[in-house]
Design an enzyme around this catalytic site. Structure first.
Site, mmCIF file in Angstrom:
data_model
loop_
_atom_site.group_PDB
_atom_site.id
_atom_site.type_symbol
_atom_site.label_atom_id
_atom_site.label_comp_id
_atom_site.label_asym_id
_atom_site.label_seq_id
_atom_site.Cartn_x
_atom_site.Cartn_y
_atom_site.Cartn_z
ATOM 1 N N TRP A 106 0.836 -1.210 0.000
ATOM 2 C CA TRP A 106 0.000 0.000 0.000
ATOM 3 C C TRP A 106 0.861 1.246 0.000
ATOM 4 O O TRP A 106 0.537 2.242 -0.647
ATOM 5 C CB TRP A 106 -0.992 -0.012 1.164
ATOM 6 C CG TRP A 106 -1.921 -1.175 1.049
ATOM 7 C CD1 TRP A 106 -1.961 -2.272 1.867
ATOM 8 C CD2 TRP A 106 -2.918 -1.403 0.037
ATOM 9 N NE1 TRP A 106 -2.931 -3.154 1.425
ATOM 10 C CE2 TRP A 106 -3.521 -2.646 0.301
ATOM 11 C CE3 TRP A 106 -3.353 -0.687 -1.080
ATOM 12 C CZ2 TRP A 106 -4.540 -3.186 -0.491
ATOM 13 C CZ3 TRP A 106 -4.358 -1.206 -1.880
ATOM 14 C CH2 TRP A 106 -4.938 -2.438 -1.582
ATOM 15 N N ASP A 176 -1.780 6.578 6.440
ATOM 16 C CA ASP A 176 -2.840 5.704 5.942
ATOM 17 C C ASP A 176 -3.114 4.717 7.078
ATOM 18 O O ASP A 176 -2.300 3.840 7.355
ATOM 19 C CB ASP A 176 -2.340 4.969 4.687
ATOM 20 C CG ASP A 176 -3.317 3.898 4.211
ATOM 21 O OD1 ASP A 176 -4.397 3.748 4.814
ATOM 22 O OD2 ASP A 176 -2.995 3.205 3.215
ATOM 23 N N LYS A 200 -12.753 -1.896 7.278
ATOM 24 C CA LYS A 200 -12.101 -2.889 8.132
ATOM 25 C C LYS A 200 -12.546 -2.699 9.587
ATOM 26 O O LYS A 200 -13.133 -3.585 10.179
ATOM 27 C CB LYS A 200 -10.591 -2.805 7.988
ATOM 28 C CG LYS A 200 -10.166 -3.059 6.526
ATOM 29 C CD LYS A 200 -8.725 -2.763 6.305
ATOM 30 C CE LYS A 200 -8.393 -2.540 4.856
ATOM 31 N NZ LYS A 200 -8.592 -3.687 3.986
HETATM 32 C C1 LIG Z 1 -3.446 -0.137 4.398
HETATM 33 C C2 LIG Z 1 -4.357 -0.034 3.219
HETATM 34 N N1 LIG Z 1 -4.352 1.081 2.474
HETATM 35 C C3 LIG Z 1 -5.156 1.225 1.406
HETATM 36 C C4 LIG Z 1 -6.025 0.226 1.031
HETATM 37 C C5 LIG Z 1 -6.908 0.429 -0.172
HETATM 38 O O1 LIG Z 1 -8.165 0.707 0.275
HETATM 39 P P1 LIG Z 1 -9.423 0.915 -0.693
HETATM 40 O O2 LIG Z 1 -9.763 -0.441 -1.225
HETATM 41 O O3 LIG Z 1 -10.447 1.495 0.217
HETATM 42 O O4 LIG Z 1 -9.031 1.838 -1.776
HETATM 43 C C6 LIG Z 1 -6.089 -0.952 1.782
HETATM 44 C C7 LIG Z 1 -7.026 -2.022 1.406
HETATM 45 O O5 LIG Z 1 -7.002 -3.125 1.902
HETATM 46 C C8 LIG Z 1 -5.228 -1.080 2.890
HETATM 47 O O6 LIG Z 1 -5.250 -2.185 3.642
#
Ligand SMILES: Cc1ncc(COP(=O)(O)O)c(C=O)c1O
Length: 365
Positions: A106, A176, A200
């Site tokens: 991520w 994030d 989550k």
């Molecule tokens: C730490 C983290 N950041 C970003 C995301 C991406 O999230 P989204 O699917 O809401 O765009 C996730 C998805 O699992 C994640 O775990």
């Protein structure tokens, strides 16, 4: 399945388990919300009923997460992934630097988007160690002229998490927190911005929470599309356009449930206990199970592990599924096994998984 009802032992990484009490309440309120003769999904986002739900959710989030007064709380769409682009679009100008701390896939995705706008650089990375750990705070050097430093507080795929955050001085820190937001108390004032997809720990998918400090917001670019400017949502209390109304209602109810559980201190204690019953099995298995994360960086939300033998690992996942455990396959990019133990996953489910893991080992080693 759990013994007392038909709910699965849900270890999905996201979307993931929601509190049963919240689902039952939503079910009761679905067709006729508090005497309005309609569901939340059918009412105007400008009605006083929705306004109350919306403002109530913001106020509850601020209170539970101890968000200082000089921060705005926004409910956006586009997932955490859109934040990867919105952050540099708003705060990183051509030729300007931004620091990214690389702790997993991520972070890599966030870094990639920043390259489209400015000059992101990697403050530190644990990629060479297969992202098994969080870099040590002492090893991090921050450019004092960077527009911001970005980190991922919990690495959903690799199963690592931060327990202490860096002090970046005058450089704004952005996190994030998609996979561990409100799983424990955090000093929000250390951050200029925190963001998280709700799916989550906070509710259903479709809502992205952004917590942003007002003075940081003032430094944002203005010459960008309306829907991609944070100020558009601040100026209109997240109601510039139609928001994800049902998701915001569910988020408000999940926050209510968290309050009833005793708030973040109590939730954090329970999360530690839940993770411990599973990590203990890994640690006492004499190598039958091996954890991916280095012990000092272990996530309390995503427990990643392998079964020593590859064939046996496949069998583990099959037998676990038959026994009613859902979502234990590791992320498709890394394989292995992963148990996501977010706020709404009950201790009982973690104990059941821990017993299952011990029985599986006894049967097959
Ligand atoms: C730490 C983290 N950041 C970003 C995301 C991406 O999230 P989204 O699917 O809401 O765009 C996730 C998805 O699992 C994640 O775990």
């Amino acid at each position: 399945m759990n013994q007392t009802n038909t709910r699965a032992y849900n270890f999905n990484a996201g979307p993931s388990a929601l509190p049963l009490e919240v689902l039952e309440k939503a079910q009761r309120e679905l067709i006729n919300f508090r005497g309005t003769g309609m569901s939340i999904m059918e009412m105007s986002h400008r009605s006083s009923t929705f306004e109350e739900i919306h403002n109530g959710a913001i106020a509850r989030l601020k209170k539970l997460f101890s968000v200082p007064d000089d921060y705005e709380v926004l409910f956006l769409q586009g997932g955490a992934s859109l934040q990867f682009s919105m952050i540099p679009m708003n705060f990183l100008n051509a030729g300007q630097k931004a620091g990214y701390i690389m702790t997993g896939s991520w972070s890599e995705k966030a870094f990639k988007e920043a390259k489209l706008f400015g000059e992101p650089y990697q403050v530190a990375s644990t990629k060479e160690n297969k992202y098994r750990n969080i870099p040590s705070l002492q090893d991090m050097q921050y450019d004092s002229d960077a527009a911001y430093v970005h980190l991922t507080s919990n690495n959903t795929i690799y199963g690592t998490g931060w327990f202490d955050f860096p002090d970046t001085g005058d450089v704004p820190l952005i996190a994030d927190m998609s996979s561990d937001i409100m799983s424990k108390p955090v000093d929000v004032s250390k951050f200029s911005m925190i963001y998280a997809g709700a799916q989550k720990n906070l509710g259903p998918s479709g809502v992205t929470v952004v917590i942003i400090r007002k003075d940081f917001l003032e430094t944002a670019n203005t010459e960008i599309p309306t829907m991609l400017k944070y100020s558009t949502f601040v100026d209109n209390n997240s109601l510039y356009n139609t928001p994800p109304t049902f998701g915001i209602y569910m988020l408000g109810e999940v926050l209510n449930w968290m309050e009833e559980k005793g708030g973040l201190t109590e939730i954090a204690k329970l999360n530690e206990e839940k993770a411990k019953v599973i990590y203990d099995v890994i640690d006492h298995s004499n190598g039958f199970y091996t954890g991916h994360a280095s012990p000092e960086s272990r996530s309390l939300m995503n427990i990643t592990f392998r079964v020593a033998d590859e064939e046996l690992e496949k069998q583990f996942l099959v037998e676990a599924k038959e026994a009613g455990f859902v979502g234990l396959n590791g992320h498709r990019s890394v394989g292995g096994c992963r148990a996501s133990t977010y706020n709404a996953v009950p201790l009982e489910a973690c104990q059941a998984l821990s017993n299952f893991m011990v029985e599986f080992q006894n049967k097959h080693q």
